[in-house]
Motif scaffolding. Structure first.
Motif, PDB file in Angstrom:
ATOM      1  N   TYR A  85       1.122  -1.059  -0.030  1.00 33.31           N
ATOM      2  CA  TYR A  85       0.039  -0.058   0.005  1.00 33.31           C
ATOM      3  C   TYR A  85       0.869   1.222  -0.108  1.00 33.31           C
ATOM      4  O   TYR A  85       1.690   1.567   0.693  1.00 33.31           O
ATOM      5  CB  TYR A  85      -0.718   0.012   1.319  1.00 33.31           C
ATOM      6  CG  TYR A  85      -1.964  -1.046   1.370  1.00 33.31           C
ATOM      7  CD1 TYR A  85      -2.791  -1.381   0.254  1.00 33.31           C
ATOM      8  CD2 TYR A  85      -2.443  -1.616   2.496  1.00 33.31           C
ATOM      9  CE1 TYR A  85      -3.657  -2.344   0.221  1.00 33.31           C
ATOM     10  CE2 TYR A  85      -3.373  -2.416   2.723  1.00 33.31           C
ATOM     11  CZ  TYR A  85      -3.886  -3.099   1.472  1.00 33.31           C
ATOM     12  OH  TYR A  85      -5.144  -3.792   1.490  1.00 33.31           O
ATOM     13  N   ASN A  89      -3.067   5.412   0.190  1.00 30.15           N
ATOM     14  CA  ASN A  89      -3.792   4.289   0.007  1.00 30.15           C
ATOM     15  C   ASN A  89      -4.954   4.182   1.144  1.00 30.15           C
ATOM     16  O   ASN A  89      -4.279   4.308   2.346  1.00 30.15           O
ATOM     17  CB  ASN A  89      -3.146   3.148  -0.121  1.00 30.15           C
ATOM     18  CG  ASN A  89      -4.257   1.861  -0.392  1.00 30.15           C
ATOM     19  OD1 ASN A  89      -4.969   1.584   0.573  1.00 30.15           O
ATOM     20  ND2 ASN A  89      -4.250   1.319  -1.571  1.00 30.15           N
ATOM     21  N   ASP A  91      -6.772   1.987   2.344  1.00 34.09           N
ATOM     22  CA  ASP A  91      -6.910   0.896   3.189  1.00 34.09           C
ATOM     23  C   ASP A  91      -5.568   1.138   4.017  1.00 34.09           C
ATOM     24  O   ASP A  91      -5.791   0.536   5.446  1.00 34.09           O
ATOM     25  CB  ASP A  91      -6.734  -0.488   2.375  1.00 34.09           C
ATOM     26  CG  ASP A  91      -8.116  -0.813   1.852  1.00 34.09           C
ATOM     27  OD1 ASP A  91      -9.154  -0.081   2.323  1.00 34.09           O
ATOM     28  OD2 ASP A  91      -7.989  -1.457   0.702  1.00 34.09           O
ATOM     29  N   HIS A  92      -4.420   1.482   3.760  1.00 41.12           N
ATOM     30  CA  HIS A  92      -3.388   1.749   4.427  1.00 41.12           C
ATOM     31  C   HIS A  92      -3.589   2.720   5.519  1.00 41.12           C
ATOM     32  O   HIS A  92      -3.408   2.525   6.562  1.00 41.12           O
ATOM     33  CB  HIS A  92      -2.213   2.368   3.541  1.00 41.12           C
ATOM     34  CG  HIS A  92      -0.925   2.523   4.351  1.00 41.12           C
ATOM     35  ND1 HIS A  92       0.017   1.753   5.052  1.00 41.12           N
ATOM     36  CD2 HIS A  92      -0.225   3.872   4.560  1.00 41.12           C
ATOM     37  CE1 HIS A  92       0.798   2.227   5.629  1.00 41.12           C
ATOM     38  NE2 HIS A  92       0.698   3.741   5.484  1.00 41.12           N
ATOM     39  N   LYS A  94      -6.325   3.447   6.748  1.00 43.64           N
ATOM     40  CA  LYS A  94      -7.348   2.925   7.789  1.00 43.64           C
ATOM     41  C   LYS A  94      -6.753   2.052   8.773  1.00 43.64           C
ATOM     42  O   LYS A  94      -6.864   2.182   9.907  1.00 43.64           O
ATOM     43  CB  LYS A  94      -8.580   2.364   7.061  1.00 43.64           C
ATOM     44  CG  LYS A  94      -9.379   1.664   7.984  1.00 43.64           C
ATOM     45  CD  LYS A  94     -10.485   1.070   7.228  1.00 43.64           C
ATOM     46  CE  LYS A  94     -11.262   0.252   8.299  1.00 43.64           C
ATOM     47  NZ  LYS A  94     -12.268  -1.007   7.569  1.00 43.64           N
TER      48      LYS A  94
END
Length: 195
Positions: A85, A89, A91-92, A94
């Protein structure tokens, strides 16, 4: 035609012998000069039981143990790799927020006191080291869980802090498995079986 076939067969046999000899020589040098590294840098208990490798992070969850960096592969040595990531990003971001919240709650500190290594996974997912600041962050929790003075834990951190290689390559670091084994060996309130 037979002359070329003999030459080809001889070339093949000599090439295979050289390749085999090369690997045999390298294996022999490794066994003689670098035995521990050639065997995987394994760490053993006094009775010979293997507890891990100094090169591979392991997951520790009990409060009386220091925790390593997060792992993108859940500490699975058969599946080494990062999360790939990028810093932007979603997701990163989060995952970093969740880890930061968990770390601040567990250690009872402000977010600004948490080193980035405690909330970001390493590139290979199995980095066995944390910086001294990350170990220091966990010292109070470990001391409290073991019922000892925090200064005793800090002494162990200092004695297990490795300087940068050759004095200037990389940064100071603490091997988490080595440190946790030293805790079990010198601070006996906690049993050494289990993580």
């Amino acid at each position: 035609m037979q002359k070329e076939l003999k030459r080809g067969a001889l070339f093949t046999v000599v090439s295979m012998a050289l390749v085999f000899a090369y690997h045999l020589v390298l294996w022999g040098v490794g066994q003689v000069a670098f035995r521990s590294q050639a065997e995987g840098s394994l760490i053993r208990r006094p009775d010979g039981t293997v507890v891990g490798s100094s090169l591979i992070a392991q997951k520790f969850t009990k409060p009386e143990y220091f925790q390593p960096r997060p792992s993108g592969v859940d500490y699975n040595a058969a599946s080494t790799g990062g999360t790939n990531y990028g810093p932007s990003n979603l997701d990163h971001l989060k995952a970093v927020r969740e880890r930061l919240e968990a770390t601040t709650t567990l250690e009872g500190v402000n977010a600004s006191a948490v080193p980035s290594e405690m909330v970001t996974a390493s590139g290979g997912g199995l980095d066995p080291h944390v910086p001294p600041a990350a170990a220091e962050l966990q010292a109070r929790r470990v001391a409290q869980a073991r019922g000892v003075a925090v200064e005793r834990v800090r002494e162990l951190i200092r004695s297990h802090t490795q300087s940068p290689t050759l004095g200037f390559l990389g940064r100071a670091r603490v091997n988490v498995l080595d440190l946790n084994l030293a805790l079990d060996a010198s601070l006996t309130r906690t049993a050494a079986n289990g993580r």
